[in-house]
Motif scaffolding. Structure first.
Motif, mmCIF file in Angstrom:
data_model
loop_
_atom_site.group_PDB
_atom_site.id
_atom_site.type_symbol
_atom_site.label_atom_id
_atom_site.label_comp_id
_atom_site.label_asym_id
_atom_site.label_seq_id
_atom_site.Cartn_x
_atom_site.Cartn_y
_atom_site.Cartn_z
ATOM 1 N N LYS A 53 22.130 10.352 -12.101
ATOM 2 C CA LYS A 53 21.961 11.177 -10.904
ATOM 3 C C LYS A 53 22.953 12.329 -10.858
ATOM 4 O O LYS A 53 22.686 13.359 -10.240
ATOM 5 N N GLN A 54 24.089 12.181 -11.493
ATOM 6 C CA GLN A 54 25.100 13.232 -11.478
ATOM 7 C C GLN A 54 24.612 14.496 -12.180
ATOM 8 O O GLN A 54 25.174 15.578 -11.976
ATOM 9 N N GLN A 55 23.571 14.357 -13.007
ATOM 10 C CA GLN A 55 23.029 15.527 -13.711
ATOM 11 C C GLN A 55 21.813 16.116 -13.000
ATOM 12 O O GLN A 55 21.272 17.122 -13.434
ATOM 13 N N PHE A 56 21.376 15.484 -11.868
ATOM 14 C CA PHE A 56 20.238 16.012 -11.124
ATOM 15 C C PHE A 56 20.653 17.281 -10.379
ATOM 16 O O PHE A 56 21.796 17.421 -9.933
ATOM 17 N N ALA A 57 19.707 18.217 -10.231
ATOM 18 C CA ALA A 57 19.963 19.435 -9.446
ATOM 19 C C ALA A 57 20.168 19.067 -7.984
ATOM 20 O O ALA A 57 19.534 18.138 -7.467
ATOM 21 N N THR A 58 21.059 19.784 -7.311
ATOM 22 C CA THR A 58 21.376 19.446 -5.918
ATOM 23 C C THR A 58 20.160 19.580 -5.007
ATOM 24 O O THR A 58 20.063 18.887 -3.992
ATOM 25 N N ARG A 59 19.198 20.449 -5.358
ATOM 26 C CA ARG A 59 18.007 20.623 -4.501
ATOM 27 C C ARG A 59 17.119 19.384 -4.502
ATOM 28 O O ARG A 59 16.270 19.234 -3.616
ATOM 29 N N THR A 60 17.280 18.494 -5.486
ATOM 30 C CA THR A 60 16.432 17.297 -5.548
ATOM 31 C C THR A 60 16.894 16.198 -4.605
ATOM 32 O O THR A 60 16.183 15.210 -4.428
ATOM 33 N N PHE A 61 18.074 16.349 -4.000
ATOM 34 C CA PHE A 61 18.607 15.305 -3.133
ATOM 35 C C PHE A 61 18.204 15.540 -1.684
ATOM 36 O O PHE A 61 18.070 16.683 -1.237
ATOM 37 N N SER A 62 18.049 14.439 -0.935
ATOM 38 C CA SER A 62 17.753 14.517 0.497
ATOM 39 C C SER A 62 19.004 14.929 1.262
ATOM 40 O O SER A 62 20.108 15.008 0.694
ATOM 41 N N GLY A 63 18.825 15.156 2.582
ATOM 42 C CA GLY A 63 19.958 15.593 3.404
ATOM 43 C C GLY A 63 21.122 14.630 3.377
ATOM 44 O O GLY A 63 22.284 15.034 3.287
#
Length: 740
Positions: free
Chosen positions: A348-358
């Motif tokens: 998850k640390q490599q996921f783009a920040t836009r893919t995360f919920s609020g």
């Protein structure tokens, strides 16, 4: 009506000494015969108006201006008015009184209207006022006002507030609040914070008045107080240096979620340390310039527009010193460790920040702040965005935090573990409880309150005793001297304020109609949004009318999914859910506050959603959840988050549920409301199934603990403390937190 009475009528909070001074000043100006009498009067009016507008903050500036105008006409001698009428001329003041020009006063208080007064000639009347004394008194008042206004914070008028992240990037805002000073080290400089005579207000509401903020470096402060008292406002004022915090003390405030883009989560945390990012760029730039100099002829190197090797070398040395001071070489491993502790797997640390919920972006904001290691870390309800494993990590991390922490929280267990001191915000002031956690603060506060009540009651009894003697013997010749002695004693007694009433909240759910078991059962239930990717599998859960079940686990594990399945909002992919046909379930979700109509009062909303009762019955029911008096009649958009939560619980009670299913019920509630909710749930005659991250309410209410993790929901044979210990031991074993 006298002039003073007229003034006190429009501004009842004014000090009588101040009103007497202003009236006397105007009388003197009106009755003085000098060549420029009209100018003398105008100057006096201008000064008096400014003083009154500063003192009467609750009265509209236009009202003060009109009242001063009326006072002048009342005080003007009859012959002066006659001459004025004959002349038929007006004089205008040369300038308006702009209160917003002073530092810290809101621009919404600008006075846009000028003051027109009729020029007059005046007769000579002997003044009883000493002009020199008046001028001296005016200078003292002005000096005192200037000193206090320098410390005053009008939140809405802040220069940094009006230039927030909406108009500036994170990097620009960070560098503005925390300017980087190369060649100067903070080593040896005190990082204690002490700001005296602090005034803070927002939207006309006074938050703090003439109080002192003291934060000793390295201490961890828990800021507590009722909902709506202004704790978050104080944190925002600090975070934007509205208060006089030395610039060598770095500040970071975790309040808003980060903006999502294509930046990986790990890189977003690394970029949060703007100083480090800037210094690494500067290091690269200087190394490039030095490489260019190496290839230049000696004659070109001596040009005045080119920095010498010595200058660049000195600058590079400063950069290296700063980078070493912040341990830049360990940055990536430290950022990864913080993210892992807050629930971000290596993947998850490599996921783009836009893919995360609020909620996950709020965790990223927290990770960025922890990574930056500011001298003053400001946290506003951090546990609201975290699950129990992440709260355990944060608590352990902060216990080893080397700098100052100021955290607003209503989580008793979290404050007991983290806080070394408690600051109690109430009655527009800050009270300090040093060297203790939340439990010791609570005990000490209660003892202080009882002591204050005893002192007040004793003095009132003594005053009454003296006054009785005075009233009885004041006109008795034989006892008059004793009566006079007691009058002097009475006058010398310090004036004690009555202790504020104890703040308490009471919740009460209605009685429950008994049902025969089984009540609610899940048997072999599985659920998946996509085939082959189950959220939960083979869940077996039995809820009875005497159940007190708490579900814990990391965010995203499926806790809310389990609640939606058992309440019928989702249908299981496999398995069976059975319920008693007469069962009524009350469901409290995290988004329940969005369901409330902000334009309606709590009373009107209850009447619309649950018709059939009288207004008196609705008010009585709302009172069972702490919504009393005018609060129940206010539009809900004016209520705090905690008050809205109470309205939502009141609506839940109107469904007459036999089982309560609660998803994070403690968010937004203050400590007293959380205690009231705990008591109400323990006394509830039906069943309770609850998902919560708050350790205190889980300990107080739940007798059965279930862990939702890895797609499984299994009974945990132990207490909440034992579950926390299991998480902490695993984190230490994996190196996520340090051994203490």
């Amino acid at each position: 009506m006298s002039v003073e009475a007229e003034l006190l009528k429009v501004a009842p909070g004014l000090d009588r000494v101040l009103t007497q001074y202003c009236v006397g000043f105007l009388k003197y100006a009106i009755n003085t015969e000098v060549t420029d009498a009209a100018d003398e009067l105008q100057n006096a009016i201008q000064s008096v108006t400014a003083i009154l507008q500063s003192a009467a903050i609750d009265t509209a500036p236009e009202t003060i201006t009109a009242t001063v105008d009326s006072m002048v006409k009342t005080l003007m001698p009859a012959e002066g008015l006659a001459k004025q009428a004959a002349a038929g001329t007006n004089r205008k003041l040369e300038q308006t009184i702009n209160m917003s020009s002073r530092s810290g006063v809101s621009g919404t208080m600008n006075l846009v209207a000028t003051i027109d007064l009729e020029a007059t000639a005046s007769r000579k009347v002997e003044s009883r006022v000493d002009k020199k004394k008046l001028e001296k008194a005016e200078k003292k008042i002005k000096a005192k006002q200037d000193k206090k206004l320098h410390k005053n914070v009008e939140y809405e008028a802040s220069k940094l507030i009006t230039a927030t992240n909406d108009t500036k990037s994170y990097e620009e805002f960070y560098m503005q609040v925390n300017p980087l000073q190369l060649g100067s080290s903070a080593a040896g400089k005190s990082k204690d914070i002490k700001v005296e005579n602090v005034d803070v207000q927002i939207g006309g509401k006074r938050i703090l008045t003439d109080t002192t903020l003291t934060l000793a470096y390295g201490r961890r402060y828990g800021l507590v107080g009722q909902n709506g008292i202004g704790k978050s406002t104080l944190l925002r004022a600090l975070s934007k240096r509205e208060l006089s915090v030395p610039t060598h003390i770095t500040i970071l405030h975790v309040e808003q979620e980060i903006v999502g883009d294509d930046t990986p989560a790990l890189q977003a945390v690394l970029d949060a340390d703007v100083w480090r990012k800037h210094l690494l760029g500067e290091q690269e730039r200087i190394n490039g310039l030095l490489a260019e100099l190496e290839n230049m002829p000696l004659a070109a190197q001596s040009r005045p527009d080119i920095q010498s090797k010595e200058e660049l070398g000195s600058l590079l040395s400063d950069v290296h010193e700063k980078l070493a001071e912040m341990e830049s070489d360990k940055a990536e491993s430290r950022a990864a460790s913080i993210l892992f502790g807050l629930g971000f797997s290596t993947e998850k640390q490599q996921f783009a920040t836009r893919t995360f919920s609020g909620g996950w972006r709020m965790r990223l904001a927290l990770a960025r702040a922890l990574f930056c290691k500011p001298d003053l870390l400001l946290l506003d309800e951090p546990s609201n965005m975290l699950d129990v494993p992440s709260i355990v990590f944060l608590s352990e991390y902060l216990q080893g935090y080397p700098s100052t922490v100021l955290v607003v929280s209503h989580d008793r267990a979290f404050l007991n573990e983290v806080a070394t001191d408690i600051i109690h915000q109430h009655s527009e002031r800050l009270d300090y409880y040093k060297g203790g956690n939340f439990d010791s603060f609570y005990a000490t506060k209660e003892e202080r309150r009882k002591t204050a009540i005893r002192e007040y009651e004793n003095q009132m009894a003594y005053r009454k005793h003296l006054q009785t003697f005075i009233d009885k013997f004041r006109y008795n010749a034989a006892k008059s001297s004793e009566a006079q002695s007691r009058i002097k004693k009475l006058e010398k007694l310090p004036v004690l304020e009555a202790p504020e009433a104890e703040y308490s909240v009471h919740f009460a759910f209605p009685g429950v109609e008994k049902l025969s078991p089984p009540i609610m059962q899940m048997s072999g239930v599985s659920f998946a949004y996509r085939e082959g990717y189950p959220i939960v599998s083979n869940v077996d859960l039995d809820v009875q009318l005497d159940s007190r079940i708490g579900i814990v686990g990391p965010n995203g594990a499926g806790k809310t999914t389990v609640l939606k399945l058992i309440t019928g909002q989702l249908q299981p992919t496999t398995g069976m859910i059975s319920k008693n046909g007469r069962l009524r379930v009350g469901y409290f979700a995290q988004h329940n506050l969005d369901y409330l109509d902000p334009k309606l009062s709590a009373l009107s909303f209850c009447a619309r959603e649950f018709p059939g009762k009288s207004d008196e019955e609705y008010r009585r029911h709302l009172g069972n959840f702490g919504i009393t008096g005018p609060v129940g009649l206010q539009r809900m958009e004016l209520l705090s988050g905690g008050q809205k939560s109470r309205v939502a619980f009141a609506c839940l009670g109107l469904t007459n549920p036999q089982v309560l299913v609660l998803d994070e019920p403690t968010n937004h509630l203050d400590v007293e409301a959380m205690d009231a909710l705990s008591d109400a749930l323990k006394n509830f005659e039906g069943g309770v199934l609850m998902v919560s991250h708050d350790v205190t309410i889980l300990q107080n209410v739940c007798t059965s603990l279930w862990v939702c993790e890895g797609g499984k929901v299994e009974h945990f044979d132990g207490t909440v403390k034992q579950y926390k210990k299991r998480i902490l031991d695993a984190a230490k074993e994996n190196g996520v937190v340090q051994q203490h």
